[in-house]
Design a protein around this motif. Structure first.
Motif, short mmCIF file in Angstrom:
data_model
loop_
_atom_site.label_atom_id
_atom_site.label_comp_id
_atom_site.label_asym_id
_atom_site.label_seq_id
_atom_site.Cartn_x
_atom_site.Cartn_y
_atom_site.Cartn_z
N VAL A 61 0.85 -1.19 0.00
CA VAL A 61 0.00 0.00 0.00
C VAL A 61 0.89 1.24 0.00
O VAL A 61 1.69 1.43 0.92
CB VAL A 61 -0.93 0.00 1.22
N ALA A 62 0.73 2.08 -1.02
CA ALA A 62 1.59 3.25 -1.15
C ALA A 62 0.98 4.51 -0.58
O ALA A 62 1.71 5.37 -0.06
CB ALA A 62 1.95 3.48 -2.63
N ARG A 63 -0.36 4.67 -0.65
CA ARG A 63 -0.94 5.96 -0.29
C ARG A 63 -2.10 5.89 0.69
O ARG A 63 -2.40 6.88 1.34
CB ARG A 63 -1.40 6.69 -1.56
N ALA A 64 -2.80 4.79 0.80
CA ALA A 64 -3.95 4.72 1.71
C ALA A 64 -3.46 4.69 3.16
O ALA A 64 -2.51 3.99 3.50
CB ALA A 64 -4.78 3.49 1.40
N ASP A 105 8.14 5.69 -4.50
CA ASP A 105 8.73 4.93 -3.40
C ASP A 105 8.07 3.56 -3.25
O ASP A 105 8.73 2.58 -2.89
CB ASP A 105 8.61 5.71 -2.09
N GLY A 106 6.76 3.50 -3.53
CA GLY A 106 6.06 2.22 -3.44
C GLY A 106 6.55 1.22 -4.47
O GLY A 106 6.85 0.06 -4.15
N VAL A 107 6.65 1.65 -5.72
CA VAL A 107 7.13 0.75 -6.78
C VAL A 107 8.59 0.38 -6.52
O VAL A 107 8.99 -0.78 -6.69
CB VAL A 107 6.98 1.40 -8.17
N ARG A 108 9.39 1.35 -6.08
CA ARG A 108 10.79 1.07 -5.82
C ARG A 108 10.96 0.06 -4.67
O ARG A 108 11.81 -0.84 -4.73
CB ARG A 108 11.53 2.36 -5.49
N LEU A 158 1.42 -8.49 3.13
CA LEU A 158 1.09 -7.07 2.97
C LEU A 158 2.17 -6.20 3.59
O LEU A 158 2.68 -6.49 4.68
CB LEU A 158 -0.24 -6.76 3.66
N ALA A 159 2.51 -5.12 2.89
CA ALA A 159 3.38 -4.08 3.44
C ALA A 159 2.77 -2.73 3.09
O ALA A 159 1.93 -2.63 2.19
CB ALA A 159 4.80 -4.19 2.88
N ARG A 160 3.21 -1.69 3.79
CA ARG A 160 2.75 -0.34 3.51
C ARG A 160 3.91 0.62 3.80
O ARG A 160 4.78 0.31 4.62
CB ARG A 160 1.53 0.02 4.34
N ILE A 161 3.93 1.77 3.13
CA ILE A 161 5.02 2.71 3.35
C ILE A 161 4.52 4.04 3.91
O ILE A 161 5.32 4.95 4.12
CB ILE A 161 5.83 2.95 2.06
#
Length: 544
Positions: free
Chosen positions: A195-198, A443-446, A216-219
């Motif tokens: 999850v990049a933005r939620a 940053d999420g894709v990276r 699952l991961a989130r940044i």
């Protein structure tokens, strides 16, 4: 010449019967062929592009071959994605961006462009750096508000088991019930998700507990962490001077943010303040009669003595609240309005007239509007300069070189410079980093790419989906990712550990239309700065 008895029988029975059979067979063949052709024509008519079909009034599916989903603003960036995918050989992995791809408003189209620009920049960089496998990027449209995610998830699962080797699905820019369902269904079938933005805590695993979402991961810190970071940054407030205004429409982002703000009120000192005030919106991007609902709300706030408003709602409705507060504001009260990360979209929604309404007669802002942004392009340069000022030699007046700044400041600054260089090297339309979308999606894709490459064993073309999902828990210390939004160090549950947030203020300009989102400072969820080694030493449960 007379016919024999046998020939007459043949002519009257068998030959006639044979003709009838042949005729019937020909007719049936023609009808079947016509049906097949017609069916294929109908199917083609229902097809929007390769891998994408019509569903109601939307085009739903997965595509990486340059389809722009009917949104002109994203045409340049999807063209570059198509070209980049075409450069790949047979050994690659696929990363999917899952987010609504057919927005209606101008502001939402600009936001979508920013997100896809970040995704492409990360792909562009990954495929030109050392490391394998290379990355194919595809776009997955789950429909407005993720309502048709169930039509896309099976396609993504199939891709995970095909020659395309889908190894991560990222994006996820809205905290909704349907978003959570998509994440649940993907992770249950061993498809890793980032999850990049939620920001809702319901889209996170709890540290120290059984994982709700395996893989699952989130940044992005949760709303609870954002509220805590803002409270620490601003210092303590009196309870009787604060009030929560919240949307009661079912929305995980709003609920999570409201819970976090109400928890802040419980820790404040002084006598009790005004009770939570509510409104009901018709949807994320729909105004409805919300402005009319705000009239009595603002009247009550003015009578309450409060000067700080915690606003738990979407940016569409925050804009209306700010305008109403500016028009009907109490005399001699300068309000501070605090909101969540969705306020990063506010700048795109403001018109020239909106900006003008937020200015007083002297040209100054009528109120302070503040939120915890996931990132801001001015953050690292500003903080490095502040560090240099703080470390200045009192005797000589010399400031230390920026290269000697702490790693938690220096590393993101260097990463941002690399992103800016990549963006300049491509032709993907106008770029605006201020709303954080390009930076966060990049940053999420990276991070997904680093997980794939870190999970791959020597001699393998690509890791399994399970190996990638297990990799999230190891991405700390030397295995961290240096993002443009800050160092990304993940806890065993896949949550960002003490990741900084950019405190941002809405700054109306002296002239209409020149307002912007200005960086104020960094805030930290754990009330201390990141350690230099980026080792996870303690975790905090996210909001439910």
């Amino acid at each position: 010449m007379s016919q024999t008895f046998g020939s007459r029988v043949y002519e009257k029975t068998w030959e006639t019967l044979l003709k009838r059979i042949i005729t019937c067979a020909v007719v049936v063949a023609v009808v079947v062929a016509g049906y097949v052709v017609a069916d294929r024509i109908i199917e083609r008519a229902k097809s929007c592009a390769d891998g994408v079909t019509e569903s109601g009034d939307e085009c739903i599916g997965v595509n990486g071959s340059g389809y722009d989903w009917g949104v002109r603003e994203i045409g340049p960036v999807v063209d570059r994605i198509k070209e980049e995918n075409g450069r790949l050989g047979k050994t690659y992995v696929t990363v999917a961006m899952m987010l609504p791809l057919q927005p209606e408003s101008k502001a939402e189209k600009q936001q979508l462009r920013s997100e896809l620009q970040g995704a492409y920049a990360a792909q562009y960089r990954a495929n030109r750096e050392e490391g394998a496998p290379k990355v194919r990027l595809v776009l997955a449209n789950p429909g407005k508000d993720y309502e048709k995610q169930d039509e896309v998830v099976p396609d993504l699962v199939d891709m995970a088991h095909s020659e395309h080797r889908l190894r991560a699905v990222t994006g996820f820019n809205l905290s909704l019930v349907a978003t959570r369902t998509a994440i649940r269904d993907l992770t249950r079938q061993n498809v890793p998700v980032l999850v990049a933005r939620a920001s809702a805590g319901s889209l996170a695993n709890e540290d120290g507990e059984e994982r709700a979402f395996k893989g699952l991961a989130r940044i992005l810190p949760t709303n609870e962490d954002q509220a805590r970071a803002l409270a620490d940054y601003n210092g303590s407030r009196r309870n009787d001077r604060t009030v929560v205004v919240r949307d009661i429409r079912p929305d995980p982002y709003v609920r999570s943010l409201a819970d976090a703000f109400q928890e802040l009120e419980r820790t404040e000192t002084g006598p009790a303040g005004p009770d939570t005030m509510t409104f009901t919106s018709p949807g994320i991007a729909e105004e409805g009669d919300v402005d009319n609902q705000f009239r009595p709300t603002v009247d009550t706030i003015c009578s309450s003595g409060a000067d700080t408003v915690y606003f738990a709602g979407r940016s569409t409705h925050l804009r209306l609240f700010l305008k109403r507060l500016a028009q009907d504001r109490c005399e001699d009260t300068r309000f501070t309005v605090v909101s969540g990360s969705d306020a990063a979209s506010l700048n795109n929604k403001m018109s020239d007239d909106d900006w003008a309404q937020l200015l007083d007669d002297s040209g100054g802002p009528k109120m302070t509007v503040q939120y915890a942004a996931p990132a801001h392009p001015d953050a690292w340069r500003t903080e490095v300069r502040r560090w240099q000022d703080a470390e200045k030699d009192e005797r000589t007046g010399r400031r230390p070189d920026a290269a000697k700044a702490p790693g938690y400041l220096r590393d993101p600054l260097n990463e941002l410079a690399r992103l800016e260089k990549a963006l300049k090297a491509t032709e993907i339309g106008p770029v605006d980093l201020a709303d954080s979308r390009t930076m966060m999606v990049h940053d999420g894709v990276r991070t997904a790419v680093e997980a794939v490459r870190g999970a791959k064993l020597p001699g393998e073309a690509a890791p399994t989906t399970e190996q990638v999902g297990n990799r999230w828990a190891t991405m700390q210390a030397k295995n961290r990712v240096d993002g443009t939004s800050g160092r990304i160090c993940l806890t065993p549950a896949g949550n960002p550990y003490n990741k900084p947030l950019a405190v941002v203020k809405l700054r109306p300009g002296e002239k209409a239309g020149l307002g912007r989102l200005g960086f104020v400072g960094l805030a930290w969820p754990l009330e201390r700065k990141q350690s230099e080694d980026c080792v996870v030493r303690g975790t905090r449960e996210p909001a439910s």
